[in-house]
Motif scaffolding. Structure first.
Motif, PDB file in Angstrom:
ATOM      1  N   GLN A 215     -36.624 -23.128 -68.258  1.00  0.00           N
ATOM      2  CA  GLN A 215     -34.934 -23.119 -68.394  1.00  0.00           C
ATOM      3  C   GLN A 215     -34.443 -22.724 -69.587  1.00  0.00           C
ATOM      4  N   LEU A 216     -35.105 -23.657 -70.542  1.00  0.00           N
ATOM      5  CA  LEU A 216     -34.798 -23.529 -72.035  1.00  0.00           C
ATOM      6  C   LEU A 216     -35.214 -22.153 -72.792  1.00  0.00           C
ATOM      7  N   VAL A 217     -36.159 -21.642 -72.259  1.00  0.00           N
ATOM      8  CA  VAL A 217     -36.962 -20.374 -72.545  1.00  0.00           C
ATOM      9  C   VAL A 217     -36.010 -19.283 -72.127  1.00  0.00           C
ATOM     10  N   GLY A 218     -35.256 -19.467 -70.669  1.00  0.00           N
ATOM     11  CA  GLY A 218     -34.529 -18.416 -70.287  1.00  0.00           C
ATOM     12  C   GLY A 218     -33.040 -18.492 -71.055  1.00  0.00           C
ATOM     13  N   ILE A 219     -32.599 -19.804 -71.374  1.00  0.00           N
ATOM     14  CA  ILE A 219     -31.260 -19.865 -71.980  1.00  0.00           C
ATOM     15  C   ILE A 219     -31.413 -19.055 -73.261  1.00  0.00           C
ATOM     16  N   THR A 220     -32.544 -19.449 -74.039  1.00  0.00           N
ATOM     17  CA  THR A 220     -32.752 -19.012 -75.312  1.00  0.00           C
ATOM     18  C   THR A 220     -32.711 -17.537 -75.497  1.00  0.00           C
ATOM     19  N   ASN A 221     -33.350 -16.982 -74.338  1.00  0.00           N
ATOM     20  CA  ASN A 221     -33.712 -15.491 -74.437  1.00  0.00           C
ATOM     21  C   ASN A 221     -32.212 -14.823 -74.101  1.00  0.00           C
ATOM     22  N   LEU A 222     -31.465 -15.536 -73.238  1.00  0.00           N
ATOM     23  CA  LEU A 222     -30.038 -14.904 -72.908  1.00  0.00           C
ATOM     24  C   LEU A 222     -29.153 -15.151 -74.103  1.00  0.00           C
ATOM     25  N   GLY A 281     -13.058   1.375 -74.126  1.00  0.00           N
ATOM     26  CA  GLY A 281     -14.520   1.202 -73.822  1.00  0.00           C
ATOM     27  C   GLY A 281     -15.161  -0.149 -74.637  1.00  0.00           C
ATOM     28  N   PHE A 282     -14.668  -0.347 -75.680  1.00  0.00           N
ATOM     29  CA  PHE A 282     -15.339  -1.656 -76.562  1.00  0.00           C
ATOM     30  C   PHE A 282     -14.920  -2.877 -75.537  1.00  0.00           C
ATOM     31  N   ILE A 283     -13.681  -2.877 -75.201  1.00  0.00           N
ATOM     32  CA  ILE A 283     -13.151  -4.100 -74.404  1.00  0.00           C
ATOM     33  C   ILE A 283     -13.982  -4.245 -73.137  1.00  0.00           C
ATOM     34  N   ARG A 284     -14.052  -3.055 -72.481  1.00  0.00           N
ATOM     35  CA  ARG A 284     -14.628  -3.094 -71.228  1.00  0.00           C
ATOM     36  C   ARG A 284     -16.323  -3.441 -71.256  1.00  0.00           C
ATOM     37  N   GLN A 285     -16.845  -3.087 -72.529  1.00  0.00           N
ATOM     38  CA  GLN A 285     -18.242  -3.413 -72.526  1.00  0.00           C
ATOM     39  C   GLN A 285     -18.402  -5.021 -73.008  1.00  0.00           C
ATOM     40  N   ALA A 286     -17.446  -5.426 -74.016  1.00  0.00           N
ATOM     41  CA  ALA A 286     -17.384  -6.902 -74.270  1.00  0.00           C
ATOM     42  C   ALA A 286     -17.229  -7.785 -73.009  1.00  0.00           C
ATOM     43  N   ASP A 287     -16.174  -7.378 -72.014  1.00  0.00           N
ATOM     44  CA  ASP A 287     -15.991  -8.189 -70.937  1.00  0.00           C
ATOM     45  C   ASP A 287     -17.382  -7.994 -70.106  1.00  0.00           C
ATOM     46  N   ASN A 288     -17.851  -6.897 -69.909  1.00  0.00           N
ATOM     47  CA  ASN A 288     -19.074  -6.844 -69.123  1.00  0.00           C
ATOM     48  C   ASN A 288     -20.121  -7.723 -69.611  1.00  0.00           C
ATOM     49  N   LEU A 289     -20.509  -7.963 -70.949  1.00  0.00           N
ATOM     50  CA  LEU A 289     -21.426  -8.798 -71.511  1.00  0.00           C
ATOM     51  C   LEU A 289     -20.924 -10.077 -71.316  1.00  0.00           C
ATOM     52  N   ARG A 290     -19.688 -10.548 -71.213  1.00  0.00           N
ATOM     53  CA  ARG A 290     -19.418 -11.744 -71.024  1.00  0.00           C
ATOM     54  C   ARG A 290     -19.623 -12.252 -69.415  1.00  0.00           C
ATOM     55  N   GLN A 291     -19.167 -11.536 -68.643  1.00  0.00           N
ATOM     56  CA  GLN A 291     -19.462 -11.385 -67.132  1.00  0.00           C
ATOM     57  C   GLN A 291     -20.747 -11.513 -67.039  1.00  0.00           C
ATOM     58  N   GLN A 292     -22.002 -10.768 -67.329  1.00  0.00           N
ATOM     59  CA  GLN A 292     -23.213 -10.894 -67.166  1.00  0.00           C
ATOM     60  C   GLN A 292     -23.922 -12.029 -67.571  1.00  0.00           C
ATOM     61  N   THR A 293     -23.489 -12.551 -68.697  1.00  0.00           N
ATOM     62  CA  THR A 293     -23.917 -13.770 -69.172  1.00  0.00           C
ATOM     63  C   THR A 293     -23.531 -14.901 -68.373  1.00  0.00           C
ATOM     64  N   LEU A 294     -22.235 -14.984 -67.601  1.00  0.00           N
ATOM     65  CA  LEU A 294     -22.093 -16.178 -67.040  1.00  0.00           C
ATOM     66  C   LEU A 294     -23.030 -16.008 -65.694  1.00  0.00           C
ATOM     67  N   GLN A 295     -23.207 -14.924 -64.945  1.00  0.00           N
ATOM     68  CA  GLN A 295     -24.244 -14.706 -64.069  1.00  0.00           C
ATOM     69  C   GLN A 295     -25.472 -14.999 -64.260  1.00  0.00           C
ATOM     70  N   GLN A 296     -26.041 -14.511 -65.278  1.00  0.00           N
ATOM     71  CA  GLN A 296     -27.460 -14.954 -65.650  1.00  0.00           C
ATOM     72  C   GLN A 296     -27.580 -16.373 -65.907  1.00  0.00           C
ATOM     73  N   MET A 297     -26.676 -16.987 -66.614  1.00  0.00           N
ATOM     74  CA  MET A 297     -26.641 -18.488 -66.721  1.00  0.00           C
ATOM     75  C   MET A 297     -26.678 -18.984 -65.424  1.00  0.00           C
TER      76      MET A 297
END
Length: 333
Positions: A215-222, A281-297
């Motif tokens: 888990q620690l490796v996964g969080i660090t990589n994320l 487009g920048f806003i959309r990409q930034a929000d997509n990154l935030r959304q993906q981070t929550l899901q990966q976490m």
């Protein structure tokens, strides 16, 4: 001769009788075997019955959980509908129209920012209610399946926020970038209309211990991949700002106001408008990154750890909002 044969005949008969008496009766043996077989069959039947009863109890428990979640969802939908009707009424009084399809927010007065602020206030109120429900479930030591229902609901609710922000970016991208829909303290940490995923993960690691090595490796990589994506988007924004500055500063309109200068001015303003279109487009990409981070976490952590992480995120932003209130209410000389 006949007299001599009689004793031998009697002796032979007695021996056969003794031998038969020593051998087990075949009928009795068959009954014993049948009884043993019946006992084994009965044991198997009892085991199957117990397994079936256990399966039925588990199915009934899951059915109760689904029913409870469904009832909670219905109640939540009813409350949202009531709140939305009230907000629509207030919005109409302020001259705002929100499309019934929910796909995009419009403003009759051209102020899409105000419409988004109304939607965000509703979202934040629902979010606070969901996090209070999650906190109660954690404190009462709810089971993992019960926690999973609440955690999944919160993640879906975050998806709703990103959808609202996508619509708001189409209406008024500068409002999202400025962060005027956030409190002053939150705006200090604002990055492209929201939080930095990498910074949030750094804050969470210490609060989620103990973590397994995997888990620690996964969080660090994320965290590292989020940092790299954020750096790339920040560099893109810097390049856009530099390009806009160069476009606006070159070929300024002369004092003579000749038609050639006017045409050049209008052409360059058109170029600047085209470049500003990439902000969405920048806003959309930034929000997509935030959304993906929550899901990966959520995928890396256990259900209970995900619940703790969501509570930690909520508490962090709640303290930022409280800090803003204290700052604005501070005594001034």
């Amino acid at each position: 001769m006949a007299t001599e044969g009689s004793p031998r005949t009697d002796i032979s008969t007695d021996g056969d009788t003794d031998e038969k008496s020593r051998r087990p009766d075949r009928g009795q043996l068959a009954l014993t075997m049948a009884s043993d077989s019946s006992d084994r069959s009965k044991d198997k039947t009892d085991q199957k019955t117990l397994r079936r009863l256990a399966q039925n109890r588990e199915a009934a428990r899951k059915s109760r959980l689904r029913k409870k979640a469904y009832v909670q969802q219905l109640e939540s939908s009813r409350l949202k509908l009531t709140q939305l009707e009230q907000e629509l009424q207030r919005a109409r009084q302020q001259g705002i129209f929100i499309s019934s399809s929910g796909d995009q927010t419009h403003s009759m007065s051209g102020n899409g920012a105000m419409a988004f602020d109304v939607e965000y206030a509703r979202w934040l109120e629902d979010h606070n209610r969901q996090l209070n429900e999650l906190r109660s479930a954690v404190n009462s030591h709810a089971s993992d399946p019960e926690l999973r229902i609440v955690v999944d609901g919160i993640l879906v609710h975050y998806d709703e926020l990103f959808r609202l922000k996508g619509n708001a970016a189409k209406a008024d991208v500068f409002h999202l970038l400025s962060g005027m829909w956030k409190t002053p303290a939150e705006r200090c940490f604002l990055w492209l209309g929201g939080f930095r995923s990498s910074e949030l993960l750094k804050l969470l690691v210490n609060q989620l211990e103990p973590l397994t090595e995997q888990q620690l490796v996964g969080i660090t990589n994320l965290q590292q991949s989020s940092q790299q994506a954020e750096d790339a988007l920040s560099q893109g924004m810097e390049a856009l700002q530099q390009s806009l500055a160069e476009t606006l500063s070159s070929g300024a309109l002369g004092s003579s106001g000749s038609s050639g200068n006017v045409a050049n001015y209008m052409g360059q303003m058109a170029m600047a408008m085209g470049k500003l279109g990439t902000l969405e487009g920048f806003i959309r990409q930034a929000d997509n990154l935030r959304q993906q981070t929550l899901q990966q976490m959520h995928r890396i952590l256990t259900t209970r750890q995900s619940a703790r992480a969501l509570l930690a995120i909520h508490d962090y932003f709640s303290r930022l909002r409280a800090l803003s209130s204290l700052w604005l209410a501070r005594p001034r000389e």
